[in-house]
Write a protein that holds these residues in place. Sequence first.
Motif, PDB file in Angstrom:
ATOM      1  N   ASN A 185       0.831  -1.215   0.000  1.00 29.99           N
ATOM      2  CA  ASN A 185       0.000   0.000   0.000  1.00 29.99           C
ATOM      3  C   ASN A 185       0.862   1.259   0.000  1.00 29.99           C
ATOM      4  OD1 ASN A 185      -2.327  -1.583   0.070  1.00 29.99           O
ATOM      5  ND2 ASN A 185      -2.317  -1.662   2.300  1.00 29.99           N
ATOM      6  N   THR A 186       1.405   1.564  -1.159  1.00 28.02           N
ATOM      7  CA  THR A 186       2.230   2.748  -1.352  1.00 28.02           C
ATOM      8  C   THR A 186       1.728   3.480  -2.589  1.00 28.02           C
ATOM      9  OG1 THR A 186       3.861   1.687  -2.816  1.00 28.02           O
ATOM     10  CG2 THR A 186       4.214   1.470  -0.425  1.00 28.02           C
ATOM     11  N   ASP A 187       2.451   4.520  -3.012  1.00 28.00           N
ATOM     12  CA  ASP A 187       2.058   5.258  -4.211  1.00 28.00           C
ATOM     13  C   ASP A 187       2.736   4.712  -5.467  1.00 28.00           C
ATOM     14  OD1 ASP A 187       4.644   6.060  -3.743  1.00 28.00           O
ATOM     15  OD2 ASP A 187       4.276   8.193  -4.068  1.00 28.00           O
ATOM     16  N   PHE A 188       3.263   3.461  -5.392  1.00 30.16           N
ATOM     17  CA  PHE A 188       3.933   2.882  -6.558  1.00 30.16           C
ATOM     18  C   PHE A 188       3.044   2.883  -7.804  1.00 30.16           C
ATOM     19  CE2 PHE A 188       4.592  -0.725  -9.371  1.00 30.16           C
ATOM     20  CZ  PHE A 188       5.911  -0.575  -9.745  1.00 30.16           C
ATOM     21  N   THR A 201      -6.866  -2.103  -6.860  1.00 31.11           N
ATOM     22  CA  THR A 201      -6.545  -3.515  -6.657  1.00 31.11           C
ATOM     23  C   THR A 201      -5.325  -3.672  -5.765  1.00 31.11           C
ATOM     24  OG1 THR A 201      -7.464  -4.103  -8.814  1.00 31.11           O
ATOM     25  CG2 THR A 201      -5.942  -5.678  -7.806  1.00 31.11           C
ATOM     26  N   ALA A 202      -4.304  -2.853  -6.010  1.00 35.28           N
ATOM     27  CA  ALA A 202      -3.093  -2.907  -5.197  1.00 35.28           C
ATOM     28  C   ALA A 202      -3.398  -2.571  -3.751  1.00 35.28           C
ATOM     29  CB  ALA A 202      -2.044  -1.954  -5.754  1.00 35.28           C
ATOM     30  N   GLY A 206      -2.761  -5.334  -1.067  1.00 35.73           N
ATOM     31  CA  GLY A 206      -1.391  -5.034  -0.665  1.00 35.73           C
ATOM     32  C   GLY A 206      -1.144  -5.153   0.828  1.00 35.73           C
ATOM     33  N   MET A 207       0.110  -5.416   1.175  1.00 39.36           N
ATOM     34  CA  MET A 207       0.544  -5.398   2.563  1.00 39.36           C
ATOM     35  C   MET A 207       0.844  -3.962   2.971  1.00 39.36           C
ATOM     36  SD  MET A 207       3.164  -8.664   2.636  1.00 39.36           S
ATOM     37  CE  MET A 207       3.433  -8.496   4.416  1.00 39.36           C
ATOM     38  N   THR A 208       0.930  -3.710   4.247  1.00 34.04           N
ATOM     39  CA  THR A 208       1.325  -2.387   4.710  1.00 34.04           C
ATOM     40  C   THR A 208       2.843  -2.257   4.607  1.00 34.04           C
ATOM     41  OG1 THR A 208       1.670  -3.011   7.030  1.00 34.04           O
ATOM     42  CG2 THR A 208      -0.574  -2.394   6.354  1.00 34.04           C
ATOM     43  N   PRO A 209       3.351  -1.045   4.352  1.00 31.36           N
ATOM     44  CA  PRO A 209       4.803  -0.843   4.329  1.00 31.36           C
ATOM     45  C   PRO A 209       5.458  -1.238   5.649  1.00 31.36           C
ATOM     46  CG  PRO A 209       3.688   1.056   3.390  1.00 31.36           C
ATOM     47  CD  PRO A 209       2.622   0.194   3.991  1.00 31.36           C
ATOM     48  N   ALA A 231       2.448 -14.720   2.737  1.00 30.20           N
ATOM     49  CA  ALA A 231       2.325 -16.114   2.303  1.00 30.20           C
ATOM     50  C   ALA A 231       1.922 -16.225   0.831  1.00 30.20           C
ATOM     51  CB  ALA A 231       1.315 -16.841   3.190  1.00 30.20           C
ATOM     52  N   LEU A 232       0.947 -15.424   0.401  1.00 29.67           N
ATOM     53  CA  LEU A 232       0.491 -15.499  -0.986  1.00 29.67           C
ATOM     54  C   LEU A 232       1.589 -15.084  -1.958  1.00 29.67           C
ATOM     55  CD1 LEU A 232      -3.170 -14.142  -0.762  1.00 29.67           C
ATOM     56  CD2 LEU A 232      -2.417 -16.512  -1.059  1.00 29.67           C
TER      57      LEU A 232
END
Length: 261
Positions: A185-188, A201-202, A206-209, A231-232
């Motif tokens: 969960n970033t601005d990538f 979707t991201a 998404g995982m947290t930073p 894990a995924l």
Amino acid sequence: MKTALVTGASRGIGRALATELAQRGYNLLLVARSADVLAQLATELSAAHKVQAQVLGTDLAEPGAAGRVAEWASSQASDLAVVINNAGYGLWGRFEELPLTDQQNMLQLNMLVPVELTHHLLPLLRQQPKAYVLNVASTAAYQAVPTLSLYAASKAFLLTFSRGLRYELRGTPVSVTCLSPGATNTDFPNRAGMNADLQATANKFGMTPEDVARIGITAMLAGEAEVIPGALNKISATLTSFVPKAVTEKIAAGLYEKHLK
């Protein structure tokens, strides 16, 4: 107390990595383009964790920037024990349609800057009883990704470089780890020029930073060769070794190509 250098530290995973290191008692050398954002972060981390934090605002993609950062870091901290090569970004789109200069700048930052910075700072790292290099790649390093072709290739380079250098440095105080996050969960997505659907979707999956940083730093200090948070993400990266490349490329293309205009 030891010192850690973190590039791309102003936001996202880089900011989280700096915070994680401060929580573990490391003094910090923070590098990114946004000097004002870095200064605020340094103030916050110094106050919260009683560590020293110095900042350098610079564009690492500029010629000679890595050398200047290494010189600055060496002058600031003789006890430098951690180098985290996190600065980087992606460009989304078809290779032939993206400006070549933009793609070259991305390759410079994603590949050559970590190589140059590590080469410059290895002599200093070798002087420590124990030292670490953490290169931040991506799960994209494990397969070709159409419409992110050069980004994936640059991260595959970083993964291979990390493992090769790690072996070369066996028997020395320096350990090299490659961190390969999946969706975070970033601005990538926004920086890469992706549309709102892909951004959503991201963010959903998404995982947290902070989780990525915690897992990455723990693996680095444990001397692991590479780590894939989540894990995924681990399962997905592992499956690419068993599934035919044409299949994984078709799946990846299905995720990204349909959103191109």
